[in-house]
Design an enzyme around this catalytic site. Structure first.
Site, PDB file in Angstrom:
ATOM      1  CG  ASP A   1      29.161   5.883  33.188  1.00 46.66           C
ATOM      2  OD1 ASP A   1      28.077   6.256  33.273  1.00 46.66           O
ATOM      3  OD2 ASP A   1      28.938   5.137  33.189  1.00 46.66           O
TER       4      ASP A   1
ATOM      5  CG  HIS B   1      32.825   4.352  30.435  1.00 43.75           C
ATOM      6  ND1 HIS B   1      34.015   3.416  31.320  1.00 43.75           N
ATOM      7  CD2 HIS B   1      31.748   3.966  30.847  1.00 43.75           C
ATOM      8  CE1 HIS B   1      32.825   2.591  32.344  1.00 43.75           C
ATOM      9  NE2 HIS B   1      31.569   3.342  32.081  1.00 43.75           N
TER      10      HIS B   1
ATOM     11  CG  ASP C   1      31.701   4.749  35.960  1.00 43.77           C
ATOM     12  OD1 ASP C   1      32.082   4.314  36.430  1.00 43.77           O
ATOM     13  OD2 ASP C   1      30.668   3.484  35.559  1.00 43.77           O
TER      14      ASP C   1
ATOM     15  CG  ASP D   1      38.032   1.152  33.843  1.00 45.01           C
ATOM     16  OD1 ASP D   1      39.069   0.750  33.738  1.00 45.01           O
ATOM     17  OD2 ASP D   1      37.448   0.788  34.724  1.00 45.01           O
ATOM     18  NE  ARG D   2      33.908  -2.028  29.800  1.00 44.41           N
ATOM     19  CZ  ARG D   2      32.764  -3.755  29.476  1.00 44.41           C
ATOM     20  NH1 ARG D   2      33.918  -4.000  28.228  1.00 44.41           N
ATOM     21  NH2 ARG D   2      31.813  -4.510  29.645  1.00 44.41           N
TER      22      ARG D   2
ATOM     23  CG  ASN E   1      30.581   1.214  38.610  1.00 44.79           C
ATOM     24  OD1 ASN E   1      30.435   1.987  37.520  1.00 44.79           O
ATOM     25  ND2 ASN E   1      30.760   0.111  38.492  1.00 44.79           N
ATOM     26  CG  HIS E   2      34.078   1.410  36.083  1.00 47.21           C
ATOM     27  ND1 HIS E   2      35.080   0.397  34.958  1.00 47.21           N
ATOM     28  CD2 HIS E   2      32.403   0.853  35.523  1.00 47.21           C
ATOM     29  CE1 HIS E   2      34.059  -0.307  35.093  1.00 47.21           C
ATOM     30  NE2 HIS E   2      32.785  -0.106  35.053  1.00 47.21           N
TER      31      HIS E   2
ATOM     32  CG  HIS F   1      28.003   6.321  38.333  1.00 47.66           C
ATOM     33  ND1 HIS F   1      28.586   6.958  37.407  1.00 47.66           N
ATOM     34  CD2 HIS F   1      28.714   5.030  38.639  1.00 47.66           C
ATOM     35  CE1 HIS F   1      29.111   6.121  36.543  1.00 47.66           C
ATOM     36  NE2 HIS F   1      28.385   4.820  36.797  1.00 47.66           N
TER      37      HIS F   1
ATOM     38  NE  ARG G   1      24.556  -1.819  37.072  1.00 46.84           N
ATOM     39  CZ  ARG G   1      25.487  -1.469  36.090  1.00 46.84           C
ATOM     40  NH1 ARG G   1      26.079  -1.530  35.692  1.00 46.84           N
ATOM     41  NH2 ARG G   1      24.652  -0.431  34.916  1.00 46.84           N
TER      42      ARG G   1
ATOM     43  CG  HIS H   1      25.810   3.082  37.222  1.00 48.74           C
ATOM     44  ND1 HIS H   1      27.046   2.005  37.053  1.00 48.74           N
ATOM     45  CD2 HIS H   1      25.343   1.989  38.468  1.00 48.74           C
ATOM     46  CE1 HIS H   1      27.010   0.933  37.892  1.00 48.74           C
ATOM     47  NE2 HIS H   1      25.840   0.511  38.530  1.00 48.74           N
TER      48      HIS H   1
END
Length: 524
Positions: free
Chosen positions: A262, A264, A291, A294-295, A323-324, A372, A424, A451
């Site tokens: 990730d 991000h 990923d 995002d963030r 997943n993002h 991921h 989650r 992840h």
């Protein structure tokens, strides 16, 4: 004050301090201890607190309400850690102690909203509004959930079949790049003029806080999407021979394969990865394991950089979906708002479509599987099933909410054997016996996934059969973790693929907070 009250107050205070310092894991530990002091016989599987940390005092008549506050605050920290299932569990425990504690109802709605359990989220929003009808945050969340549900029902009712957004782009002069349309009906193009010089100029623009020309952005996303669509759902490459159709065999020219987890939207750390470990080139292959948006507040910059490298080096830069890389996560964690702010609604729709074209997993040298999330709920899933995934059958490019594709994006390892429900609220957790059996059945040396934050960037688990790599150091500017990558190098004499872990620290970046462009964060 007796010892019980003194201990409770001490742990509560430590939990407050840890939460305010955004050390959510430590706060979980303290709040769990405080809960156990008040409720010593309660067995629980969850673990933490809140932006508006409640101050409670232990008296007999306040016992239940004190526990409601502790569970609710811990749920808020679970939201911060994206442990939505644990957050829902804690909110429910809170409401068991005080059924009128509105914060717990709201936070459970937020957690369900995050995992797109929209009916449950709306039910809790309506309940929360009966308790606090004038609360603006509850009203805002309720309105958004209602709108999304209404849109989904409308689409299901009329069986919407969307055309590719790329077919609606009117190619106008403006940027540096030129586009050659190869399939107008499918929105496929070749991009001309994208070279190392363009990428260097783009990076310099990003470092100055500038956007690139919008038509160049459209060209980059369109061009990368064209390439992604031609790749298999399971991409396979390496140095060894293979009879698999589409397998990319590297010769001695390739010196290293670098796997990143990730990132991000932390573009300055992505720049640093290439500076530390080498640029993408004919000699250096990179795999980014999902990923990348995002963030962080530079998701556009990371995505445009990786997509440009994919166009320039289609057989040297690879990207797995995370997943993002989905509309659901992008609408919550910032990329959608960021993209709209910087380039407009249509470019976000282009990115969204391209995410649906990303492969799910990669097999390196016939011996290391990279995805991921992680492994599966059924033992009968193997490489053959991964090769058969038809990722283009999904409505609007969004992955299913159950099955192999969801599990590739969402699952996590656990220390205990077997399988269990996910913290989650989506997917599952799998133990070392599941990993070993999967590797044995598929003749693999191991599984590499991302992840999850790891303090040292890379962590070997499950007896060395599984490795988690996370490449966003000091995640969200608060975690204090190192970043990591995995470098693979072939020994041509022994034909052994050496697997080496590298770690690195965060670098300075402009004073822009995570999710700067997101209007409604709902406590995330």
């Amino acid at each position: 004050m007796d010892n019980k009250e003194e201990t409770y107050l001490k742990e509560k205070s430590h939990g407050n301090a840890a939460f305010k310092e955004q050390n959510y894991v430590l706060a979980i530990e303290h709040y769990t201890t405080a809960i156990q002091v008040l409720e010593p016989n309660h067995e629980e599987t969850s673990t933490l607190i809140d932006e508006n940390v409640e101050d409670v005092t232990l008296h007999s008549h306040q016992h239940a309400h004190a526990l409601a506050i502790l569970y609710s605050n811990r749920a808020q920290a679970q939201l911060k850690l994206e442990n939505y299932g644990l957050a829902i569990h804690d909110c429910t425990l809170s409401l068991d102690h005080d059924s009128h504690f509105v914060k717990s109802v709201y936070r459970r709605a937020v957690a369900n909203f995050a995992i797109r359990e929209l009916e449950s989220a709306l039910k809790d929003c309506k309940l929360a509004l009966t308790m606090a009808p004038n609360d603006s945050k509850i009203r805002m969340l309720s309105k958004e959930v209602s709108l999304i549900l209404k849109q989904r029902r409308f689409e299901m009712a009329i069986d919407v079949v969307e055309k590719s957004v790329f077919t609606s782009i009117k190619w106008e002069k403006g940027g540096e790049l030129q586009v050659e349309v190869t399939d107008a009906a499918g929105g496929e193009v070749n991009v001309r003029g994208l070279d190392e010089g363009f990428i260097e100029r783009m990076i310099e623009a990003f470092k100055k806080g500038l956007n690139i020309d919008k038509m160049d952005a459209f060209a980059i996303v369109n061009g990368a999407n064209t390439i992604f669509k031609r790749e298999k759902s399971l991409v396979e490459f390496g140095f060894s021979d293979s009879t698999v159709e589409g397998y990319k065999k590297f010769g001695k020219e390739v010196e290293v394969i670098t796997i990143c987890g990730d990132t991000h939207g932390q573009v300055y750390d992505v720049f640093n990865i290439f500076e530390l470990f080498g640029k993408v080139s004919s000699k250096h292959v990179y795999l980014f394991n999902g990923d990348f948006v995002d963030r962080g507040s530079w998701g556009c910059e990371v995505a445009l950089l990786l997509y440009s490298l994919k166009i320039l080096y289609p057989d040297r830069l690879f990207i797995n979906r995370g997943n993002h890389e989905t509309d659901d996560m992008n609408s919550v964690y910032g990329f959608q708002d960021e993209c709209k702010y910087k380039y407009g609604e249509k470019l976000f729709k282009c990115f969204s479509e391209s995410f649906g074209s990303l492969p799910y997993c990669t097999l390196i040298n016939n011996e290391w599987l990279v995805m991921h999330g992680g492994l599966f709920s059924e033992d009968n899933v193997g490489l053959a099933e991964l090769r058969k995934i038809d990722r283009f059958k999904n409505t609007h490019g969004q992955p299913p909410r159950s099955g192999i594709e969801m599990e590739l994006l969402w699952t996590d390892p656990q220390e205990s054997e077997g399988r269990s429900l996910s913290k989650r609220g989506v997917g599952l957790q799998f133990g070392p016996d599941v990993t070993k059996a999967f590797c044995d059945r598929n003749h693999l040396k191991g599984v590499i996934r991302s992840h999850e934050v790891r303090d040292r960037g890379v962590e070997w688990e499950h007896g060395g059969k599984l490795c988690t790599v996370f490449s966003a150091p000091n995640y969200c500017d608060v975690q204090g973790n190192l970043g990591g990558v995995i470098n693979m190098k072939m020994n041509w004499e022994t034909m052994e693929l050496a697997v080496e872990c590298e770690r690195f620290s965060a670098v300075e970046h402009p004073d822009v907070p995570p999710m700067k462009y997101t209007k409604n964060q709902y406590g995330f």
